[in-house]
Write an enzyme that holds these catalytic residues in place. Structure first.
Site: not given
Ligand code: 3PG
Length: 220
Positions: A47, A51, A75, A135
């Protein structure tokens, strides 16, 4: 799973690997090395979060560098972003929250979509929109495995991709739950490794993650 085998569907792919790297790319020049590192590490899904301004270009470059990777966009906050991501080659869409417009856009085009939820109300909104694979975000901050067990109990048909605060040391606790599809996490391809061009680390973290998922739950 070899690159020559047709992938059954996106959720089955996630379930197969048990882990989904969540990647934020600051410089598109890292994309090809990153994609090859994941592929060589045996982790054929990723994924890429929208961002950064180079996220779409990075998805395109990763697709070319490692065609065996099943790539999606994370995102995704708007329909326009979903559209851009799919045009760039994203095969699935992930969002931190439940946005009905994004979900409807994806479902209307048969694009697998995994909206984020962390409350019963959000789960029910997702069910109402016809989505059962969600999710669970932010997993650890919301209470981790105990919280996921509690909020999922009333919803037998729903399954989850816990993400947020998950790493090699706590991933197995989530994968032990029957309604967990896979865990998402950014540790496999960290910003530090990408900016340093440390693709050997990405490759080995990908391989370790797949091996750990396999120990926790033998590959489907
Ligand atoms: C996401 O974008 O799904 C999370 O920010 C990922 O979380 P992590 O950096 O704690 O793995």
């Amino acid at each position: 799973m070899s690159a020559n085998v047709a992938l059954p569907d996106i959720t089955a792919t996630f379930r197969h690997f048990g882990v989904i790297p969540v990647i934020t790319i600051e410089d598109a020049s890292a994309s090809a090395g990153l994609a090859r590192a994941l592929s060589e590490g045996g982790l054929l899904c990723a994924e890429v979060t929208l961002r950064t301004s180079c996220a779409l270009e990075s998805i395109e470059r990763m697709r070319v560098a490692a065609p065996d990777l099943v790539l999606g966009a994370g995102t995704v906050l708007t329909e326009a972003q979903a559209d851009d991501a799919v045009r760039a080659g994203a095969r699935f869409v992930v969002a931190p929250g439940f946005n009905r417009k994004v979900v409807d856009w994806c479902r209307g085009r048969d694009v697998p979509v995994y909206p984020g939820v962390c409350t019963p109300t959000e789960i029910e909104a997702a069910l109402d929109a016809g989505v059962r694979e969600l999710k669970f975000f932010p997993a650890e901050a919301m209470g981790g495995v105990a919280c996921l067990k509690a909020i999922s109990a009333p919803y037998g048909a729903v399954s989850f991709i816990p993400t947020g605060g998950i790493n090699l040391s706590n991933m197995a606790n989530y994968l032990a739950l029957p309604h967990v599809i896979a865990c998402g996490g950014s540790w496999i391809a960290s910003a530090a490794d990408l900016s340093a061009g440390n693709f050997a680390a990405v490759r080995s973290q990908a391989a370790d993650a797949v091996a750990q998922a396999q120990r926790a739950r033998p590959l489907a």
